[in-house]
Design a protein around this motif. Structure first.
Motif, PDB file in Angstrom:
ATOM      1  N   MET A   1      14.930  25.046 -34.400  1.00 37.10           N
ATOM      2  CA  MET A   1      14.152  23.889 -34.808  1.00 37.10           C
ATOM      3  C   MET A   1      15.022  22.684 -35.091  1.00 37.10           C
ATOM      4  SD  MET A   1      11.095  25.324 -37.246  1.00 37.10           S
ATOM      5  CE  MET A   1       9.768  26.290 -36.578  1.00 37.10           C
ATOM      6  N   VAL A   2      16.186  22.928 -35.734  1.00 42.44           N
ATOM      7  CA  VAL A   2      17.070  21.817 -36.057  1.00 42.44           C
ATOM      8  C   VAL A   2      17.604  21.171 -34.790  1.00 42.44           C
ATOM      9  CG1 VAL A   2      19.243  21.197 -37.163  1.00 42.44           C
ATOM     10  CG2 VAL A   2      17.707  22.811 -38.283  1.00 42.44           C
ATOM     11  N   VAL A   3      17.992  22.009 -33.797  1.00 44.78           N
ATOM     12  CA  VAL A   3      18.478  21.474 -32.529  1.00 44.78           C
ATOM     13  C   VAL A   3      17.390  20.649 -31.848  1.00 44.78           C
ATOM     14  CG1 VAL A   3      19.322  22.076 -30.240  1.00 44.78           C
ATOM     15  CG2 VAL A   3      20.129  23.349 -32.240  1.00 44.78           C
ATOM     16  N   ARG A   4      16.164  21.163 -31.861  1.00 38.49           N
ATOM     17  CA  ARG A   4      15.051  20.423 -31.265  1.00 38.49           C
ATOM     18  C   ARG A   4      14.848  19.085 -31.967  1.00 38.49           C
ATOM     19  NH1 ARG A   4       9.499  23.512 -31.325  1.00 38.49           N
ATOM     20  NH2 ARG A   4      10.843  25.014 -30.240  1.00 38.49           N
ATOM     21  N   SER A   5      14.994  19.095 -33.297  1.00 36.40           N
ATOM     22  CA  SER A   5      14.842  17.851 -34.051  1.00 36.40           C
ATOM     23  C   SER A   5      15.892  16.832 -33.647  1.00 36.40           C
ATOM     24  CB  SER A   5      14.950  18.147 -35.551  1.00 36.40           C
ATOM     25  OG  SER A   5      14.897  16.966 -36.292  1.00 36.40           O
ATOM     26  N   ILE A   6      17.136  17.273 -33.478  1.00 38.47           N
ATOM     27  CA  ILE A   6      18.211  16.361 -33.090  1.00 38.47           C
ATOM     28  C   ILE A   6      17.940  15.745 -31.723  1.00 38.47           C
ATOM     29  CG2 ILE A   6      20.665  16.241 -32.499  1.00 38.47           C
ATOM     30  CD1 ILE A   6      21.165  18.392 -34.599  1.00 38.47           C
ATOM     31  N   VAL A   7      17.473  16.567 -30.785  1.00 44.92           N
ATOM     32  CA  VAL A   7      17.173  16.072 -29.442  1.00 44.92           C
ATOM     33  C   VAL A   7      16.057  15.034 -29.479  1.00 44.92           C
ATOM     34  CG1 VAL A   7      16.315  16.713 -27.165  1.00 44.92           C
ATOM     35  CG2 VAL A   7      17.984  18.175 -28.318  1.00 44.92           C
ATOM     36  N   VAL A   8      14.996  15.336 -30.250  1.00 41.79           N
ATOM     37  CA  VAL A   8      13.882  14.394 -30.353  1.00 41.79           C
ATOM     38  C   VAL A   8      14.331  13.077 -30.969  1.00 41.79           C
ATOM     39  CG1 VAL A   8      11.670  13.974 -31.474  1.00 41.79           C
ATOM     40  CG2 VAL A   8      12.142  16.201 -30.440  1.00 41.79           C
ATOM     41  N   VAL A   9      15.125  13.167 -32.043  1.00 42.89           N
ATOM     42  CA  VAL A   9      15.608  11.955 -32.712  1.00 42.89           C
ATOM     43  C   VAL A   9      16.462  11.118 -31.777  1.00 42.89           C
ATOM     44  CG1 VAL A   9      17.147  11.127 -34.528  1.00 42.89           C
ATOM     45  CG2 VAL A   9      15.503  12.910 -35.028  1.00 42.89           C
ATOM     46  N   ALA A  10      17.347  11.757 -31.016  1.00 46.57           N
ATOM     47  CA  ALA A  10      18.195  11.021 -30.090  1.00 46.57           C
ATOM     48  C   ALA A  10      17.364  10.327 -29.017  1.00 46.57           C
ATOM     49  CB  ALA A  10      19.200  11.978 -29.436  1.00 46.57           C
ATOM     50  N   GLY A  11      16.327  11.004 -28.528  1.00 43.34           N
ATOM     51  CA  GLY A  11      15.473  10.391 -27.517  1.00 43.34           C
ATOM     52  C   GLY A  11      14.733   9.181 -28.041  1.00 43.34           C
ATOM     53  N   ILE A  12      14.194   9.299 -29.254  1.00 44.03           N
ATOM     54  CA  ILE A  12      13.493   8.166 -29.852  1.00 44.03           C
ATOM     55  C   ILE A  12      14.437   7.003 -30.058  1.00 44.03           C
ATOM     56  CG2 ILE A  12      12.253   7.381 -31.910  1.00 44.03           C
ATOM     57  CD1 ILE A  12      11.185  10.211 -32.210  1.00 44.03           C
ATOM     58  N   ALA A  13      15.640   7.309 -30.512  1.00 45.56           N
ATOM     59  CA  ALA A  13      16.609   6.247 -30.774  1.00 45.56           C
ATOM     60  C   ALA A  13      16.983   5.506 -29.511  1.00 45.56           C
ATOM     61  CB  ALA A  13      17.863   6.842 -31.425  1.00 45.56           C
ATOM     62  N   LEU A  14      17.217   6.220 -28.430  1.00 40.46           N
ATOM     63  CA  LEU A  14      17.594   5.581 -27.169  1.00 40.46           C
ATOM     64  C   LEU A  14      16.485   4.688 -26.644  1.00 40.46           C
ATOM     65  CD1 LEU A  14      19.444   8.535 -25.387  1.00 40.46           C
ATOM     66  CD2 LEU A  14      20.461   6.484 -26.397  1.00 40.46           C
ATOM     67  N   CYS A  15      15.252   5.152 -26.756  1.00 43.37           N
ATOM     68  CA  CYS A  15      14.122   4.326 -26.314  1.00 43.37           C
ATOM     69  C   CYS A  15      13.993   3.072 -27.181  1.00 43.37           C
ATOM     70  CB  CYS A  15      12.826   5.141 -26.386  1.00 43.37           C
ATOM     71  SG  CYS A  15      12.745   6.512 -25.204  1.00 43.37           S
ATOM     72  N   SER A  16      14.213   3.233 -28.467  1.00 47.02           N
ATOM     73  CA  SER A  16      14.088   2.096 -29.372  1.00 47.02           C
ATOM     74  C   SER A  16      15.178   1.076 -29.106  1.00 47.02           C
ATOM     75  CB  SER A  16      14.158   2.570 -30.822  1.00 47.02           C
ATOM     76  OG  SER A  16      13.135   3.489 -31.093  1.00 47.02           O
ATOM     77  N   LEU A  17      16.377   1.548 -28.810  1.00 44.56           N
ATOM     78  CA  LEU A  17      17.490   0.645 -28.577  1.00 44.56           C
ATOM     79  C   LEU A  17      17.287  -0.172 -27.308  1.00 44.56           C
ATOM     80  CD1 LEU A  17      20.455   2.965 -29.552  1.00 44.56           C
ATOM     81  CD2 LEU A  17      19.659   0.944 -30.784  1.00 44.56           C
ATOM     82  N   ARG A  18      16.645   0.395 -26.329  1.00 45.36           N
ATOM     83  CA  ARG A  18      16.395  -0.326 -25.094  1.00 45.36           C
ATOM     84  C   ARG A  18      15.346  -1.409 -25.295  1.00 45.36           C
ATOM     85  NH1 ARG A  18      15.631   3.456 -19.981  1.00 45.36           N
ATOM     86  NH2 ARG A  18      15.644   1.366 -19.063  1.00 45.36           N
ATOM     87  N   ALA A  19      14.474  -1.195 -26.269  1.00 44.20           N
ATOM     88  CA  ALA A  19      13.382  -2.138 -26.450  1.00 44.20           C
ATOM     89  C   ALA A  19      13.653  -3.176 -27.523  1.00 44.20           C
ATOM     90  CB  ALA A  19      12.096  -1.380 -26.819  1.00 44.20           C
ATOM     91  N   THR A  20      14.640  -2.894 -28.425  1.00 42.74           N
ATOM     92  CA  THR A  20      14.863  -3.757 -29.575  1.00 42.74           C
ATOM     93  C   THR A  20      16.331  -4.109 -29.693  1.00 42.74           C
ATOM     94  OG1 THR A  20      13.083  -2.586 -30.689  1.00 42.74           O
ATOM     95  CG2 THR A  20      14.499  -3.973 -32.057  1.00 42.74           C
ATOM     96  N   PRO A  21      16.674  -5.391 -29.868  1.00 39.18           N
ATOM     97  CA  PRO A  21      18.063  -5.764 -30.111  1.00 39.18           C
ATOM     98  C   PRO A  21      18.544  -5.083 -31.390  1.00 39.18           C
ATOM     99  CG  PRO A  21      16.718  -7.689 -29.616  1.00 39.18           C
ATOM    100  CD  PRO A  21      15.779  -6.545 -29.808  1.00 39.18           C
ATOM    101  N   SER A  22      19.797  -4.622 -31.397  1.00 43.84           N
ATOM    102  CA  SER A  22      20.306  -3.932 -32.565  1.00 43.84           C
ATOM    103  C   SER A  22      21.735  -4.357 -32.839  1.00 43.84           C
ATOM    104  CB  SER A  22      20.257  -2.407 -32.354  1.00 43.84           C
ATOM    105  OG  SER A  22      21.070  -2.050 -31.256  1.00 43.84           O
ATOM    106  N   SER A  23      22.134  -4.193 -34.082  1.00 44.17           N
ATOM    107  CA  SER A  23      23.494  -4.480 -34.493  1.00 44.17           C
ATOM    108  C   SER A  23      23.862  -3.523 -35.591  1.00 44.17           C
ATOM    109  CB  SER A  23      23.640  -5.927 -34.971  1.00 44.17           C
ATOM    110  OG  SER A  23      24.966  -6.162 -35.403  1.00 44.17           O
ATOM    111  N   ALA A  24      24.719  -2.551 -35.284  1.00 49.71           N
ATOM    112  CA  ALA A  24      25.074  -1.522 -36.254  1.00 49.71           C
ATOM    113  C   ALA A  24      26.472  -1.720 -36.818  1.00 49.71           C
ATOM    114  CB  ALA A  24      24.974  -0.141 -35.598  1.00 49.71           C
ATOM    115  N   TYR A  25      27.155  -2.822 -36.443  1.00 48.07           N
ATOM    116  CA  TYR A  25      28.462  -3.088 -37.019  1.00 48.07           C
ATOM    117  C   TYR A  25      28.351  -3.226 -38.533  1.00 48.07           C
ATOM    118  CZ  TYR A  25      30.172  -4.158 -32.306  1.00 48.07           C
ATOM    119  OH  TYR A  25      30.524  -4.095 -30.980  1.00 48.07           O
ATOM    120  N   HIS A  26      29.324  -2.664 -39.261  1.00 51.53           N
ATOM    121  CA  HIS A  26      29.325  -2.802 -40.706  1.00 51.53           C
ATOM    122  C   HIS A  26      30.265  -3.935 -41.094  1.00 51.53           C
ATOM    123  CE1 HIS A  26      27.742   1.519 -41.330  1.00 51.53           C
ATOM    124  NE2 HIS A  26      26.786   0.645 -41.514  1.00 51.53           N
ATOM    125  N   ASP A  27      29.704  -4.998 -41.641  1.00 48.11           N
ATOM    126  CA  ASP A  27      30.475  -6.158 -42.071  1.00 48.11           C
ATOM    127  C   ASP A  27      29.814  -6.736 -43.311  1.00 48.11           C
ATOM    128  OD1 ASP A  27      28.189  -7.410 -41.051  1.00 48.11           O
ATOM    129  OD2 ASP A  27      29.155  -7.883 -39.141  1.00 48.11           O
TER     130      ASP A  27
END
Length: 271
Positions: A1-27
């Motif tokens: 279940m944990v592995v499945r959760s990680i895969v789902v989260v990664a997929g959602i994140a990639l789709c979101s990043l393609r649709a939304t500008p992001s900036s994860a630099y820490h400053d």
């Protein structure tokens, strides 16, 4: 279940990043929000392999350990910003988690023991300069266990309320790389369980006991020191580290009585 959760989260994140500008630099504008007083901007998300956080308002951040829902452990956290200027940030946070131990194979499937955890935390973060920042957080967790259980199942992990001091020192070399030192010290803990247990008096007699849990877990001193490296890019962050001490179970804040090596791993996206 944990592995499945990680895969789902990664997929959602990639789709979101393609649709939304992001900036994860820490400053100076993007700060670490885990175990600090900082929080996400309004409508900003932090999606990691362990949890999801959302900036609901300029003064409110909501979050949850998403993989625990797959294990039928509902949980939610909220962080409230009280004050912020160039150097200081002050926040309060709280939450809840609930678990029925009968849902887990490692416990008796007929057990109806239920754990409720209510953490409370006050956090203060101070930025000395553009490179160094210190966050200090007293953290109190009120924990209650109710139901039937076998005492052996809770050795060292009985329902215990505790007070801990947490400190995080950040040394930022650039917006891409930083060193972090996470320290945790157990100040106090005491049994806070209302339980019923079946005790065998002899081969033919059993008795029902209704009392607060007493456990050797109350008699040990605990701490942990975990240094880690934080890598920040335009789309995601990676945090890896290795430390030593008593492991603290996230959210429930149960402190393991035995010291050991503590690994640190987190991969998350901000968008």
């Amino acid at each position: 279940m944990v592995v499945r959760s990680i895969v789902v989260v990664a997929g959602i994140a990639l789709c979101s990043l393609r649709a939304t500008p992001s900036s994860a630099y820490h400053d100076e504008k993007q700060s670490v929000v885990t175990d600090t007083a900082h929080q996400l901007d309004r409508h900003e998300s932090r999606l990691g392999i362990w949890r999801y956080d959302y900036g609901f308002a300029p003064w409110l951040q909501l979050g949850t350990y998403h993989f625990l829902w797959l294990l039928r452990v509902p949980n939610l956290q909220a962080k409230l910003n009280l004050y912020q200027d160039k150097d200081w940030t002050i926040a309060l946070s709280t939450g809840f988690a609930w678990v029925n131990l009968g849902n887990f194979k490692s416990f008796d499937k007929n057990s109806n023991a239920r754990i409720t955890s209510l953490p409370f935390q006050a956090a203060v973060s101070y930025r000395f300069n553009r490179r160094f920042e210190l966050s200090v957080m007293p953290s109190y967790t009120y924990t209650v266990l109710k139901g039937d259980y076998e005492a052996d199942e809770f050795e060292g992990l009985a329902a215990v309320s505790n007070l801990q001091w947490v400190a995080v020192l950040q040394w930022r070399f650039s917006r891409v790389f930083a060193l972090m030192l996470h320290a945790r010290w157990l100040v106090f803990q005491g049994a806070a369980a209302n339980v019923s247990s079946t005790v065998s008096l002899d081969d033919f007699t059993t008795a029902r006991v209704h009392a607060a849990v007493k456990t050797d877990a109350l008699d040990f001193k605990a701490y942990s020191l975990v240094p880690s490296m934080l890598f920040s890019w335009s789309s995601f962050n990676l945090r890896v580290g290795l430390g030593y001490g008593n492991y603290n179970v996230p959210l429930f804040n149960f402190v393991l009585p035995t010291k050991s090596i503590i690994p640190e791993l987190d991969v998350f996206w901000r968008f």
